[in-house]
Design a protein around this motif. Sequence first.
Motif, short mmCIF file in Angstrom:
data_model
loop_
_atom_site.label_atom_id
_atom_site.label_comp_id
_atom_site.label_asym_id
_atom_site.label_seq_id
_atom_site.Cartn_x
_atom_site.Cartn_y
_atom_site.Cartn_z
N PHE A 23 -3.31 40.85 52.88
CA PHE A 23 -2.47 42.06 52.84
C PHE A 23 -1.11 41.86 52.17
O PHE A 23 -0.35 42.81 52.04
N HIS A 24 -0.79 40.67 51.73
CA HIS A 24 0.40 40.50 50.88
C HIS A 24 0.35 39.14 50.22
O HIS A 24 -0.48 38.29 50.54
N THR A 62 -3.54 37.22 56.12
CA THR A 62 -4.74 38.04 56.13
C THR A 62 -5.00 38.57 57.54
O THR A 62 -4.45 38.07 58.52
N LEU A 104 -4.70 48.61 55.78
CA LEU A 104 -4.95 48.35 54.36
C LEU A 104 -4.83 49.59 53.47
O LEU A 104 -4.81 49.45 52.24
N LEU A 143 0.04 50.21 53.80
CA LEU A 143 0.35 48.83 53.44
C LEU A 143 1.57 48.76 52.52
O LEU A 143 2.38 47.84 52.62
#
Length: 440
Positions: free
Chosen positions: A153-154, A322, A344, A349
């Motif tokens: 996610f980043h 994650t 997500l 996000l």
Amino acid sequence: MLKTEKLRGRTGAARLLAATILAGSLSVVATLAQGVELTLWAPPTFTPTAGLPAVADAYKDLYDRFQAEQPDITLKFEILPNGTEALQQLLTAATAGNLPDLAVLDGFWIARLVETGKLQPLDEMWPAEARAAFYPQAVDAVTFEGKVYAAWFHNAWRGLFYRPSVMAELGYTEPPKNWDEFVAFGEKAKAAGKSAVMLPASGTELTALHMLSMFWGLGGNLVDDTGKPVFFDGANRAALEQVYALYREMVAKGMMPLDVSTMDESAIRPFFYSGETASVAQSSSAVTQMYADVPDLKGDLGAYSYPLPGGAQASPILVGWTYGIFADDPERKAAAWAFVDFVLKPENLGKLNAAAGHLPIVQSIWDQDFYNNDPLMQQFKAIFDTGAMRARPNVPIYPTITNAWALQMAEVLAGNITPAQAVDNARDQVMTEYDRMSSR
């Protein structure tokens, strides 16, 4: 020991997740009259308990909106410790059979957790067309035998940060691009009473991440196609010895103080704030914290890759966190995925990424206002648009390799061992563990 407290008397089935601090420990719980109750383990940075108010508020808002959308799912989260202690907690929980339903996991833990047989594949819930919105490296890095086991996610870039105003004082309109220019820059910095640079050099994964970007840029490989360590052979050995030698040269030439051998990224930042060092090695994930610490950095902060000899270019590394799911009961697994899927969504996000200053892993988020209008973020995007980004090898031996690398650095900087000896020491440590793992 984490303690929990249930919150009652709320309107509706369950509302806002609330924080409770009891006996020096922290846990956050929401209650639900009926439905599924999920347990999430996460570092505080990725919860409403984050130290930066903007990040805490972003997660609080996210959880509020998820609860409103999914009133029959109760989310209870508990705080994971920092660093590899958290991985050990998860591995112990896997053995004991008391894992949470889902967790926020550092990307390099996934291979070890897949080995436990407890981390659940996400393919059936996360279709290929949805995964296509993510950088391919972020999906490949958590894919094993054709199955995806986590959702990134980043991302975080690691390299050198500088103040353009300080560069100008030293006679530069842009930072040095190669090693010779960097050494000359070091002489100018010394003449002005500054260090040229400070890189973390304590025995932690953070030190190894900075080393790895250089190592890859110099042509090295950590493991072969079977996952066997090869960093101590041939051209790979030469690349790693050169990385150690560059660190040693920076200290020997007075470009960097020996004190960095006991410092991590957070410990060296104050020297950058005070102007004692002209540049500092950091993660892009620290930018929001840096702005909070020193507001006048905003608009006077730039980034550049490590200058390397021979025209080599440092490789940006895919580094980040994650979401993984451990619940194997179909109902609990579906409920856990409902939360992950909600996080997500690009509109959700993107807000989390922007609040923390994280680099997007969903490509469309780069087009959102925060990233499109921030010059530093656009600088990061240009680095990743080169296509050179690489993920840490998704092999179980990876944490042992980087731990062994980092543990040699202090002795190299002090001149107590040579780069060649450092590589030998790391090899011996890693291969002992590799042989043990292979014999199981």
